[in-house]
Design a protein around this motif. Structure first.
Motif, PDB file in Angstrom:
ATOM      1  N   VAL A 198       0.846  -1.203   0.000  1.00 27.21           N
ATOM      2  CA  VAL A 198       0.000   0.000   0.000  1.00 27.21           C
ATOM      3  C   VAL A 198       0.877   1.246   0.000  1.00 27.21           C
ATOM      4  CG1 VAL A 198      -1.883   1.209   1.140  1.00 27.21           C
ATOM      5  CG2 VAL A 198      -1.730  -1.285   1.297  1.00 27.21           C
ATOM      6  N   MET A 199       0.581   2.144  -0.943  1.00 28.04           N
ATOM      7  CA  MET A 199       1.309   3.402  -1.072  1.00 28.04           C
ATOM      8  C   MET A 199       0.321   4.562  -0.945  1.00 28.04           C
ATOM      9  SD  MET A 199       3.777   2.323  -4.268  1.00 28.04           S
ATOM     10  CE  MET A 199       4.987   3.612  -3.907  1.00 28.04           C
ATOM     11  N   LEU A 200       0.852   5.740  -0.722  1.00 31.46           N
ATOM     12  CA  LEU A 200       0.046   6.974  -0.707  1.00 31.46           C
ATOM     13  C   LEU A 200      -1.108   6.853   0.294  1.00 31.46           C
ATOM     14  CD1 LEU A 200      -0.147   7.533  -4.571  1.00 31.46           C
ATOM     15  CD2 LEU A 200       1.543   8.462  -2.990  1.00 31.46           C
ATOM     16  N   ASP A 201      -0.784   6.493   1.520  1.00 35.60           N
ATOM     17  CA  ASP A 201      -1.838   6.285   2.518  1.00 35.60           C
ATOM     18  C   ASP A 201      -1.645   7.232   3.696  1.00 35.60           C
ATOM     19  OD1 ASP A 201      -3.942   5.370   3.980  1.00 35.60           O
ATOM     20  OD2 ASP A 201      -3.029   3.462   4.543  1.00 35.60           O
ATOM     21  N   GLY A 202      -1.984   8.483   3.483  1.00 39.86           N
ATOM     22  CA  GLY A 202      -1.858   9.467   4.548  1.00 39.86           C
ATOM     23  C   GLY A 202      -2.872   9.277   5.658  1.00 39.86           C
ATOM     24  N   ALA A 203      -3.947   8.532   5.403  1.00 44.50           N
ATOM     25  CA  ALA A 203      -5.003   8.343   6.396  1.00 44.50           C
ATOM     26  C   ALA A 203      -4.907   7.005   7.127  1.00 44.50           C
ATOM     27  CB  ALA A 203      -6.368   8.449   5.722  1.00 44.50           C
ATOM     28  N   CYS A 204      -3.844   6.218   6.835  1.00 46.70           N
ATOM     29  CA  CYS A 204      -3.631   4.941   7.532  1.00 46.70           C
ATOM     30  C   CYS A 204      -4.850   4.026   7.418  1.00 46.70           C
ATOM     31  CB  CYS A 204      -3.279   5.179   8.997  1.00 46.70           C
ATOM     32  SG  CYS A 204      -1.783   6.165   9.243  1.00 46.70           S
ATOM     33  N   ALA A 205      -5.181   3.667   6.182  1.00 49.76           N
ATOM     34  CA  ALA A 205      -6.378   2.862   5.935  1.00 49.76           C
ATOM     35  C   ALA A 205      -6.299   1.472   6.556  1.00 49.76           C
ATOM     36  CB  ALA A 205      -6.609   2.735   4.423  1.00 49.76           C
ATOM     37  N   PHE A 206      -5.113   0.996   6.877  1.00 46.97           N
ATOM     38  CA  PHE A 206      -4.977  -0.345   7.455  1.00 46.97           C
ATOM     39  C   PHE A 206      -5.719  -0.478   8.779  1.00 46.97           C
ATOM     40  CE2 PHE A 206      -1.286   2.205   8.725  1.00 46.97           C
ATOM     41  CZ  PHE A 206      -1.336   2.116  10.108  1.00 46.97           C
ATOM     42  N   ARG A 207      -5.937   0.630   9.467  1.00 47.35           N
ATOM     43  CA  ARG A 207      -6.593   0.548  10.778  1.00 47.35           C
ATOM     44  C   ARG A 207      -8.069   0.175  10.663  1.00 47.35           C
ATOM     45  NH1 ARG A 207      -7.259   6.911  12.543  1.00 47.35           N
ATOM     46  NH2 ARG A 207      -7.645   7.732  10.454  1.00 47.35           N
ATOM     47  N   HIS A 208      -8.631   0.233   9.443  1.00 43.57           N
ATOM     48  CA  HIS A 208     -10.043  -0.085   9.251  1.00 43.57           C
ATOM     49  C   HIS A 208     -10.266  -1.541   8.841  1.00 43.57           C
ATOM     50  CE1 HIS A 208     -10.864   4.142   9.720  1.00 43.57           C
ATOM     51  NE2 HIS A 208     -10.124   4.449   8.669  1.00 43.57           N
ATOM     52  N   LEU A 209      -9.178  -2.311   8.690  1.00 48.24           N
ATOM     53  CA  LEU A 209      -9.322  -3.711   8.297  1.00 48.24           C
ATOM     54  C   LEU A 209      -9.680  -4.556   9.516  1.00 48.24           C
ATOM     55  CD1 LEU A 209      -6.279  -4.153   5.886  1.00 48.24           C
ATOM     56  CD2 LEU A 209      -8.687  -3.973   5.245  1.00 48.24           C
ATOM     57  N   ALA A 210     -10.847  -5.146   9.482  1.00 49.06           N
ATOM     58  CA  ALA A 210     -11.300  -5.975  10.605  1.00 49.06           C
ATOM     59  C   ALA A 210     -10.873  -7.414  10.358  1.00 49.06           C
ATOM     60  CB  ALA A 210     -12.816  -5.866  10.754  1.00 49.06           C
ATOM     61  N   ARG A 211      -9.549  -7.645  10.421  1.00 47.02           N
ATOM     62  CA  ARG A 211      -9.019  -8.981  10.173  1.00 47.02           C
ATOM     63  C   ARG A 211      -7.985  -9.295  11.246  1.00 47.02           C
ATOM     64  NH1 ARG A 211      -8.966 -10.654   4.056  1.00 47.02           N
ATOM     65  NH2 ARG A 211      -7.770 -12.335   4.997  1.00 47.02           N
ATOM     66  N   THR A 212      -7.900 -10.559  11.592  1.00 42.12           N
ATOM     67  CA  THR A 212      -6.953 -10.987  12.618  1.00 42.12           C
ATOM     68  C   THR A 212      -5.832 -11.848  12.044  1.00 42.12           C
ATOM     69  OG1 THR A 212      -8.294 -12.937  13.117  1.00 42.12           O
ATOM     70  CG2 THR A 212      -8.723 -10.928  14.404  1.00 42.12           C
TER      71      THR A 212
END
Length: 250
Positions: free
Chosen positions: A184-198
């Motif tokens: 993942v590139m160009l992610d100023g909003a840190c989209a990874f925090r919205h992934l509901a995966r374990t």
């Protein structure tokens, strides 16, 4: 016809310049050097260091200010296209002013022009402004290569699928179907925090190749708060941040 060389210079370390990149810059008549404001002065400083300390020739260096993209434009791509048009206009004016017919113009590109960089698209717009250019690309080390090297990991699993995307796409579409590994590139909003995966492991890096490089890795659940904290502190400290991350299903 003028020649325009788009030279990949890596992700912040002058040691990552290839011999081809150095020779191309040394053969240029004019080097266009972008400035992106005081907060990102280190990006211009690296380019200045290359022209001053590494090149054995002295091409003419023409600095210019990057226009600011209007983030308030309702449609993201409309804002980007307007921004690219503005840059193409600046390049056209600079090249016609400082480079006569037959001249060789070079532009140093962070990373590589092929990977989530708009330099080639801007160069395509020069023809519509009546400026014919022979465009050449000199490849550079990408931030994705730097990330996997810094963490000493392969990009892909054995015969596995890799998808390269942006934070915007990850936020809007979630985990890409069928992908084992996502960069993942160009992610100023840190989209990874919205992934509901374990079942995800993340390898994150900022300022790759530079003295202030930061690396973090671990399970997504454990690393999310640590990355958010480290990223915010680094941005406050430096005034800017460039980061990238890779996630893989465990």
């Amino acid at each position: 016809m003028r020649t325009l060389s788009l030279v990949g210079i890596g992700s912040g370390n002058p040691d990552h310049l290839t011999l081809q990149a150095i020779r191309t810059l040394e053969s240029a008549d004019v080097i266009l050097l972008p400035r992106k404001g005081a907060e990102k002065s280190e990006l211009a400083d690296l380019r200045r260091l290359i022209t001053r300390d590494i090149l054995k020739t002295s091409p003419k260096v023409v600095e210019f200010d990057y226009p600011v993209r209007d983030a308030g434009t309702p449609k993201y791509l409309d804002g980007v296209n307007t921004w690219h048009d503005a840059l193409a206009g600046i390049w056209t004016d600079l090249i016609t002013t400082h480079a006569p017919q037959g001249a060789h113009v070079a532009l140093m590109v962070w990373g590589d022009p092929s990977l989530y960089d708009s330099t080639l698209r801007i160069a395509d717009r020069l023809a519509t402004r009546g400026l014919a250019m022979d465009v050449r690309v000199i490849p550079g080390i990408t931030s994705l290569q730097m990330l996997t090297a810094a963490h000493a990991i392969p990009l892909n699993t054995l015969a596995g699928v890799v998808q390269i995307t942006t934070g915007r796409n990850l936020r809007d579409q979630g985990w890409p179907q069928g992908a084992e590994t996502v960069a993942v590139m160009l992610d100023g909003a840190c989209a990874f925090r919205h992934l509901a995966r374990t079942d995800l492991h993340i390898w994150w890096g900022a300022y790759l190749g530079m003295p202030q490089q930061i690396l973090l890795s671990g399970t997504l659940a454990d690393m999310t708060p640590k990355i958010l904290t480290a990223r915010a502190a680094a941005r406050d400290r430096n005034g800017w941040i460039m980061d990238i991350y890779l996630m893989r299903r465990t």
